[in-house]
Design an enzyme around this catalytic site. Structure first.
Site, PDB file in Angstrom:
ATOM      1  N   GLN A 166       0.792  -1.126  -0.052  1.00 35.74           N
ATOM      2  CA  GLN A 166      -0.105  -0.155   0.170  1.00 35.74           C
ATOM      3  C   GLN A 166       0.750   1.433   0.060  1.00 35.74           C
ATOM      4  O   GLN A 166       0.451   2.285  -0.795  1.00 35.74           O
ATOM      5  CB  GLN A 166      -1.089   0.107   1.050  1.00 35.74           C
ATOM      6  CG  GLN A 166      -1.936   1.136   1.150  1.00 35.74           C
ATOM      7  CD  GLN A 166      -2.960   0.745   2.070  1.00 35.74           C
ATOM      8  OE1 GLN A 166      -3.982   0.194   1.867  1.00 35.74           O
ATOM      9  NE2 GLN A 166      -3.000   1.496   3.314  1.00 35.74           N
ATOM     10  N   GLU A 224      -2.422   9.904  -1.005  1.00 32.56           N
ATOM     11  CA  GLU A 224      -1.593  10.560  -0.126  1.00 32.56           C
ATOM     12  C   GLU A 224      -0.405  11.324  -0.823  1.00 32.56           C
ATOM     13  O   GLU A 224       0.594  11.786  -0.016  1.00 32.56           O
ATOM     14  CB  GLU A 224      -1.016   9.500   0.623  1.00 32.56           C
ATOM     15  CG  GLU A 224      -2.279   8.790   1.535  1.00 32.56           C
ATOM     16  CD  GLU A 224      -1.769   7.773   2.681  1.00 32.56           C
ATOM     17  OE1 GLU A 224      -0.581   7.711   2.752  1.00 32.56           O
ATOM     18  OE2 GLU A 224      -2.474   7.262   3.390  1.00 32.56           O
ATOM     19  N   ASP A 274       4.624   0.173   3.959  1.00 34.21           N
ATOM     20  CA  ASP A 274       3.242  -0.781   4.628  1.00 34.21           C
ATOM     21  C   ASP A 274       2.756  -1.558   3.664  1.00 34.21           C
ATOM     22  O   ASP A 274       2.040  -1.126   2.778  1.00 34.21           O
ATOM     23  CB  ASP A 274       2.301   0.586   4.823  1.00 34.21           C
ATOM     24  CG  ASP A 274       1.132   0.108   5.599  1.00 34.21           C
ATOM     25  OD1 ASP A 274       0.902  -1.136   5.872  1.00 34.21           O
ATOM     26  OD2 ASP A 274      -0.021   1.106   5.650  1.00 34.21           O
ATOM     27  N   GLU A 326       5.434  -2.102   7.728  1.00 36.13           N
ATOM     28  CA  GLU A 326       3.957  -1.945   8.474  1.00 36.13           C
ATOM     29  C   GLU A 326       3.276  -3.131   8.296  1.00 36.13           C
ATOM     30  O   GLU A 326       3.248  -3.372   7.020  1.00 36.13           O
ATOM     31  CB  GLU A 326       3.606  -0.668   8.352  1.00 36.13           C
ATOM     32  CG  GLU A 326       2.273  -0.509   8.952  1.00 36.13           C
ATOM     33  CD  GLU A 326       1.638   1.067   8.846  1.00 36.13           C
ATOM     34  OE1 GLU A 326       0.466   1.113   8.929  1.00 36.13           O
ATOM     35  OE2 GLU A 326       2.417   1.864   8.441  1.00 36.13           O
ATOM     36  N   ASP A 346      -0.535  -1.846  12.930  1.00 41.37           N
ATOM     37  CA  ASP A 346      -1.483  -0.854  12.696  1.00 41.37           C
ATOM     38  C   ASP A 346      -2.866  -1.541  12.888  1.00 41.37           C
ATOM     39  O   ASP A 346      -3.498  -1.649  13.829  1.00 41.37           O
ATOM     40  CB  ASP A 346      -1.460  -0.125  11.078  1.00 41.37           C
ATOM     41  CG  ASP A 346      -2.634   0.583  10.825  1.00 41.37           C
ATOM     42  OD1 ASP A 346      -3.173   1.169  12.044  1.00 41.37           O
ATOM     43  OD2 ASP A 346      -2.859   1.113   9.922  1.00 41.37           O
ATOM     44  N   LYS A 361      -3.377   6.426  15.468  1.00 42.72           N
ATOM     45  CA  LYS A 361      -4.212   7.125  14.663  1.00 42.72           C
ATOM     46  C   LYS A 361      -5.177   7.568  15.611  1.00 42.72           C
ATOM     47  O   LYS A 361      -5.877   6.808  16.169  1.00 42.72           O
ATOM     48  CB  LYS A 361      -4.896   6.422  13.539  1.00 42.72           C
ATOM     49  CG  LYS A 361      -3.795   5.996  12.419  1.00 42.72           C
ATOM     50  CD  LYS A 361      -4.533   4.936  11.314  1.00 42.72           C
ATOM     51  CE  LYS A 361      -3.522   4.637  10.386  1.00 42.72           C
ATOM     52  NZ  LYS A 361      -4.045   3.835   9.401  1.00 42.72           N
ATOM     53  N   ARG A 388      -4.565  10.046   8.152  1.00 43.36           N
ATOM     54  CA  ARG A 388      -5.318   9.254   6.945  1.00 43.36           C
ATOM     55  C   ARG A 388      -5.154   9.259   5.919  1.00 43.36           C
ATOM     56  O   ARG A 388      -5.030  10.702   5.425  1.00 43.36           O
ATOM     57  CB  ARG A 388      -6.821   9.207   7.818  1.00 43.36           C
ATOM     58  CG  ARG A 388      -6.896   8.740   9.224  1.00 43.36           C
ATOM     59  CD  ARG A 388      -6.166   7.582   9.776  1.00 43.36           C
ATOM     60  NE  ARG A 388      -6.678   6.311   9.018  1.00 43.36           N
ATOM     61  CZ  ARG A 388      -7.246   5.179   9.275  1.00 43.36           C
ATOM     62  NH1 ARG A 388      -7.967   5.494  10.445  1.00 43.36           N
ATOM     63  NH2 ARG A 388      -7.676   4.313   8.963  1.00 43.36           N
ATOM     64  N   SER A 389      -5.815   8.608   5.056  1.00 43.23           N
ATOM     65  CA  SER A 389      -5.702   9.022   3.474  1.00 43.23           C
ATOM     66  C   SER A 389      -6.532   9.914   3.044  1.00 43.23           C
ATOM     67  O   SER A 389      -6.679  10.605   2.034  1.00 43.23           O
ATOM     68  CB  SER A 389      -6.079   7.576   2.660  1.00 43.23           C
ATOM     69  OG  SER A 389      -7.247   6.848   3.110  1.00 43.23           O
ATOM     70  N   LYS A 411       3.938   9.660   9.775  1.00 38.43           N
ATOM     71  CA  LYS A 411       3.840   9.607   8.647  1.00 38.43           C
ATOM     72  C   LYS A 411       2.726  10.501   8.243  1.00 38.43           C
ATOM     73  O   LYS A 411       1.789  10.357   8.920  1.00 38.43           O
ATOM     74  CB  LYS A 411       3.651   7.948   8.286  1.00 38.43           C
ATOM     75  CG  LYS A 411       2.389   7.418   8.481  1.00 38.43           C
ATOM     76  CD  LYS A 411       2.443   5.947   7.981  1.00 38.43           C
ATOM     77  CE  LYS A 411       1.177   5.164   7.913  1.00 38.43           C
ATOM     78  NZ  LYS A 411       1.045   3.942   7.409  1.00 38.43           N
TER      79      LYS A 411
END
EC number: 4.2.1.11
Length: 429
Positions: free
Chosen positions: A163, A205, A242, A286, A313, A338, A367-368, A389
């Site tokens: 991802q 992102e 990730d 990740e 995560d 998060k 977050r995206s 990040k």
């Protein structure tokens, strides 16, 4: 001077960086001080995350948040009227009790988090303090940043299953110095991608989303871009990724359907090791295994966690109860944090404290689906989360977080601002 209390709490529906509705909350104190916060939203979401309340129905493809907004304007507003904004834990507990569910399904984590963040902002504004100072005091450090510069998986419409492919500045004299190295590498990467005959469109992102053949090709492009930008891979700029393996985990076979092949958990681990051997500048992975595959996640950590940062995560979702279980199982050595996975500032702080107490590092995350809100940047500095990040150095909702860190460095004094590095810096010995 009379002590300020919460006078009004209200919310509205706004839109995030993907054009989806989200919640913006205002907390107004008795002296007129305003705190405002905008709530982010994820595309790749763990099943154990707190519930983001959506309206359903035909309007805005069912993604409206008017129910959550109404919960703020009525139930939460009534409950918090006259409350002490400087007692964050009490404010958050009122909302948790008011919701009454284990995952904030009644009022919505998007409603509760918006108010929680806005309360912290209102309190900081009332004291005329920067948010990072109000939340964190004086012992502060600027984070190691991880930048998603090639997007795959749920964040892009291409054939790559991993991802996020990230770069992080290793050698840096200041936060600005490290960020400038990232920017230089990012622009060089664009040329590397285009020279290879791919388009350089952007994913959610801010990273590039070329339709590459496989994940190894993405890593090779990062490696080449680092060198062409004038840096040494692993010494000045390192790589992280990730996998978000929950999205290619087959729950029927308990194998992984990855980029046209089927891997057993052991074979997937071997694949990661092949990538590490070819690209030794990889320092962090990740979610290498799915959120249900705790045994293999823990086994991979036991075998390789002394030389590699392994971040959890989706299996833990910033939930202290799940983090405690992961620690007991020896899963990962870093916990991704998060705010909207758990839904309040107080619970997020508890998750960070629990991880740290048990020798785990932490990485704060955007977050995206983001907004221009920079709360996560201040929160990272305030909590000494050490790592952050927040996407590529592109798209204003991403860059604004990094711009806020540049401002904070300036306020702290570039010479005196402490820079975070990897805990137990084993990767760069």
């Amino acid at each position: 001077m009379e002590k300020q209390v919460i006078e009004t709490v209200k919310a509205r529906e706004i839109f995030d960086s993907r054009g989806n509705p989200t919640v913006e909350a205002d907390v107004i104190l008795s002296d007129g001080t305003l705190g405002r916060a905008e709530v982010p939203s994820g595309a790749s979401t763990g099943e154990k995350e707190a519930v983001e309340l959506r309206d359903g129905g035909d309007r805005l493809a069912g993604k409206g948040v008017l129910k959550a907004v109404n919960n703020v304007n009525t139930v939460i507003n009534h409950a918090l009227h006259g409350a002490d904004p400087f007692n964050q834990a009490h404010i958050d507990q009122i909302m948790i009790d008011l919701d009454g569910t284990p995952n904030k399904a009644r009022l919505g984590a998007n409603a509760i988090l918006g108010v929680s963040m806005a309360t912290a902002r209102a309190a900081a504004n009332a004291l005329q303090q920067p948010l990072y100072r109000y939340l964190g005091g004086t012992d502060l450090e600027l984070p190691q940043t991880f930048h998603n510069v090639i997007n795959g998986g749920e964040h892009a419409d291409n054939g790559i299953d991993i991802q996020e492919f990230m770069i992080t500045p290793v050698e840096r004299t200041s936060f600005r110095d490290g960020f400038e190295k990232i920017v230089n590498t990012y622009h060089t990467l664009k040329k590397v991608i285009e020279d290879a005959g791919y388009t350089s469109g952007l994913g959610d992102e801010g990273g590039f989303a070329p339709d590459l053949k496989n994940s190894e090709e993405a890593l090779q492009m990062l490696h080449d871009a680092i060198i062409k930008a004038g840096y040494t891979p692993g010494k000045e700029i390192a790589i992280a990724f990730d996998a978000a393996a929950s999205y290619f985990y087959n729950r029927t076979t308990h194998n992984y359907d990855f980029e046209g092949k089927t891997y057993t958990p052991a074979a997937l681990g071997d694949y990661y090791l092949q990538l590490l051997a070819k690209f030794p500048e990889i320092v962090s992975i990740e979610d290498p295994y799915g959120e249900e595959d705790w045994d293999n996640f823990a086994s991979f950590t036991a075998a390789h966690g002394d030389q590699l940062q392994i971040v959890a995560d989706d299996p833990v979702c910033t939930n202290p109860q799940l983090i405690r279980q992961a620690i007991q199982r020896g899963m990962a050595n870093n916990i991704l944090i998060k705010l909207n996975q758990i839904g309040t500032v107080t619970e997020t702080l508890a998750a960070i404290r629990l991880a740290r107490k048990n020798g785990y590092a932490t990485m704060m995350s955007h977050r995206s689906g983001e907004t221009g809100d920079t709360f996560v940047a201040d929160f990272t500095v305030a909590t000494n989360a050490a790592q952050l990040k927040a996407g590529a150095p592109a798209r204003s909702e991403r860059v604004e977080k990094y711009n806020q860190l540049l401002r904070i460095e300036e306020e702290l004094g570039a010479d005196g601002a402490r820079l975070a590095h990897f805990p137990n810096n084993v990767m760069f010995d």
